[in-house]
Design an enzyme around this catalytic site. Structure first.
Site, PDB file in Angstrom:
ATOM      1  N   ASN A 162     -41.292  22.883  59.087  1.00 22.53           N
ATOM      2  CA  ASN A 162     -41.356  21.710  59.945  1.00 22.53           C
ATOM      3  C   ASN A 162     -41.936  22.146  61.289  1.00 22.53           C
ATOM      4  O   ASN A 162     -41.213  22.646  62.162  1.00 22.53           O
ATOM      5  CB  ASN A 162     -39.965  21.096  60.118  1.00 22.53           C
ATOM      6  CG  ASN A 162     -39.443  20.511  58.831  1.00 22.53           C
ATOM      7  OD1 ASN A 162     -39.870  19.433  58.410  1.00 22.53           O
ATOM      8  ND2 ASN A 162     -38.530  21.230  58.172  1.00 22.53           N
ATOM      9  N   GLU A 163     -43.237  21.971  61.412  1.00 24.71           N
ATOM     10  CA  GLU A 163     -43.969  22.430  62.589  1.00 24.71           C
ATOM     11  C   GLU A 163     -43.777  21.457  63.759  1.00 24.71           C
ATOM     12  O   GLU A 163     -43.242  20.358  63.587  1.00 24.71           O
ATOM     13  CB  GLU A 163     -45.459  22.555  62.258  1.00 24.71           C
ATOM     14  CG  GLU A 163     -45.780  23.560  61.155  1.00 24.71           C
ATOM     15  CD  GLU A 163     -45.731  25.008  61.626  1.00 24.71           C
ATOM     16  OE1 GLU A 163     -45.149  25.273  62.689  1.00 24.71           O
ATOM     17  OE2 GLU A 163     -46.273  25.880  60.917  1.00 24.71           O
ATOM     18  N   PRO A 164     -44.211  21.842  64.977  1.00 32.27           N
ATOM     19  CA  PRO A 164     -44.147  20.919  66.114  1.00 32.27           C
ATOM     20  C   PRO A 164     -44.765  19.571  65.761  1.00 32.27           C
ATOM     21  O   PRO A 164     -45.822  19.499  65.148  1.00 32.27           O
ATOM     22  CB  PRO A 164     -44.961  21.652  67.189  1.00 32.27           C
ATOM     23  CG  PRO A 164     -44.745  23.101  66.887  1.00 32.27           C
ATOM     24  CD  PRO A 164     -44.711  23.178  65.381  1.00 32.27           C
ATOM     25  N   SER A 166     -42.910  17.364  63.993  1.00 34.92           N
ATOM     26  CA  SER A 166     -42.115  16.848  62.878  1.00 34.92           C
ATOM     27  C   SER A 166     -41.059  15.866  63.388  1.00 34.92           C
ATOM     28  O   SER A 166     -40.481  16.050  64.466  1.00 34.92           O
ATOM     29  CB  SER A 166     -41.422  17.998  62.137  1.00 34.92           C
ATOM     30  OG  SER A 166     -42.369  18.863  61.545  1.00 34.92           O
ATOM     31  N   THR A 181     -48.396  29.905  63.033  1.00 35.80           N
ATOM     32  CA  THR A 181     -47.654  30.233  61.816  1.00 35.80           C
ATOM     33  C   THR A 181     -48.541  30.982  60.836  1.00 35.80           C
ATOM     34  O   THR A 181     -48.128  31.974  60.211  1.00 35.80           O
ATOM     35  CB  THR A 181     -47.117  28.950  61.159  1.00 35.80           C
ATOM     36  OG1 THR A 181     -46.259  28.280  62.083  1.00 35.80           O
ATOM     37  CG2 THR A 181     -46.347  29.258  59.883  1.00 35.80           C
TER      38      THR A 181
END
Length: 458
Positions: A162-164, A166, A181
């Site tokens: 869940n990246e920035p 999300s 990432t």
């Protein structure tokens, strides 16, 4: 009274944090909690539903669970697992797949029923992924949700993938990976260009439903993002901050990962301190940066307004403290990196002649010496020291495959230009080209290719 002191120390922390001396001690504690959960559920005739993570962080936990299984009879026959994520696309037998990771680090060494293991499928056609994700969520719900979810934290603040950006209520889905990432994963894939751009991940909302959440982080590299997650404002830019909304979460850290938290980094803001010299120096330098003043211009008001009144009272007046720290800092600066044995160093600027020495610079990688200490390197040479550099790797992994072929082509042309037979070199060149054209991600180069790359770096 002790409870009040602890609350004061942790007042900047917005969720529970446990700090252990080192990664191993923390991993043993987490594994013990998981083992107790499994045994308690088994005693009640129930299954345990675990959410598991991959990466370096949980390896110690899994190793201890394996030991508990073999040496203390911990059984996984009633355990059902759901992994957080998987790269997409990804074959399950690939070295980098999370199926391989979980088998090699846990499942192959315990008595878990492989039918109870669930990991997102990286082999699906893209138009099948949405239905798979819905089914993943449905299966979890039918089992009553996760009893415990293990998490690590990425440098972007991601949990799972869940990246920035999300959403806090997001479910299992296909996501695009952040560039940072992918860079962090590049070593496992033999270069960022080989890292998948997408992944299937449980959502923040799915993780949030777990009855217990343990987020683990080790080493000072994770300290800045841990501080944001624990003490920062809730924000989609740092998805781990959503965990502040849970009543069932705990961060388990080693001392390195906790080092940027206020109670460790700037303890004078939350408690009385024992003002030993190193802490005093750190505090005064911090104060100078915080108020934007030179050390010698700091005032008693600056000290009082920034948690350092105790220092001013115990060791003041502050003018004397400022002078002391200024002199200490000044004496860390030298124009003679090779040293001046026996010279009077109390007065600055120093002008004594250096004592010439044999110096050795250890450089982890070619270039590190000039990038990290180029000015010092030059000064050592200029002052007549006998300077040597020890490169701790050939640096061959930093050379592009195309460059290998280009240099060998050059060698062939040069041999032929001076009338020498290049047939053997041409044969080797053909073998190199065939290998490079068919090389798999992260596959080790042949010895000849590694030699050429090392020569190029040299």
């Amino acid at each position: 009274m002790a409870r009040l002191n602890l609350l004061e120390e942790t007042r900047y922390e917005k969720l529970p944090v446990s700090v252990y001396a080192d990664q191993k001690t923390a991993s043993l504690a987490v594994a013990a909690r998981i083992a107790k959960l499994i045994r308690d559920k088994q005693a009640a005739g129930q299954q345990t539903v675990l959410g598991l993570a991959t990466g370096v962080t949980p390896i110690g936990v899994y190793a201890e669970l394996i030991r508990l299984h073999h040496e203390e009879g911990l059984s996984f026959r009633d355990v059902i697992t759901f992994n957080l994520d998987e790269y997409y696309p990804m074959k399950p037998d690939a070295v980098q797949s999370y199926v391989t990771f979980m088998n090699e680090n846990l499942f192959d060494y315990v008595d878990i029923d492989k039918n109870n293991v669930h990991i997102p499928d990286g082999t699906l056609d893209q138009d099948e992924v949405a239905a798979f994700c819905l089914d993943y969520e449905r299966h979890l719900s039918e089992l009553g949700g996760l009893d415990l979810q293990l998490l690590g934290i990425g440098r972007t603040g991601h949990i799972g993938f869940n990246e920035p950006g999300s959403a806090p209520n997001s479910g299992t889905r296909l996501v695009t990976l952040d560039d940072l990432t992918r860079r962090d994963a590049s070593r496992d894939f033999g270069g960022k260009q080989n890292v998948p751009t997408k992944a299937i991940t449980m959502g923040v909302g799915t993780i949030f439903k777990a009855r217990e959440i343990i987020l683990m982080a080790w080493s000072a590299k994770k300290a800045p993002i841990v501080r944001k997650a624990v003490e920062g404002e809730i924000s989609g830019e740092v998805p781990a901050t959503f965990l502040q909304l849970s009543d069932h979460v705990e961060f388990v850290l080693d001392e390195g990962a906790a080092s940027a938290l206020t109670r460790f980094d700037t303890p004078w803001l939350v408690k009385d301190c024992v003002w030993e010299n190193e802490l005093k120096k750190k505090a005064v330098i911090w104060l100078s940066g915080t108020v934007g003043k030179p050390i010698l211009k700091l005032t008693e008001e600056d000290y009082n307004n920034h948690g350092m009144a105790q220092l001013a009272v115990e060791q003041g007046p502050v003018y004397n403290i400022n002078i002391d720290i200024f002199n200490q800092v000044q004496h860390t600066i030298t124009g003679w990196p090779g040293g001046k044995p026996g010279a009077d160093d109390s007065q600055r600027p120093e002008r004594a002649e250096p004592a010439r020495k044999r110096s050795i610079v250890f450089s982890p990688h070619p270039d590190d010496d000039v990038i990290s200490m180029g000015g010092t390197f030059i000064r050592l040479v200029d002052q007549g020291h006998d300077v040597h550099v020890a490169y701790q790797t050939s640096g061959n992994t930093a050379v592009w495959d195309d460059d290998v072929l280009r240099y060998v082509e050059f060698a062939i042309d040069f041999k032929e230009s001076v009338g020498e037979d290049a047939a053997e070199l041409k044969k080797l060149y053909g073998e190199m080209r065939h290998f490079i054209e068919n090389k798999l991600p992260n596959q080790i180069d042949t010895q000849e290719i590694r030699n050429v790359k090392g020569f190029i770096r040299k």
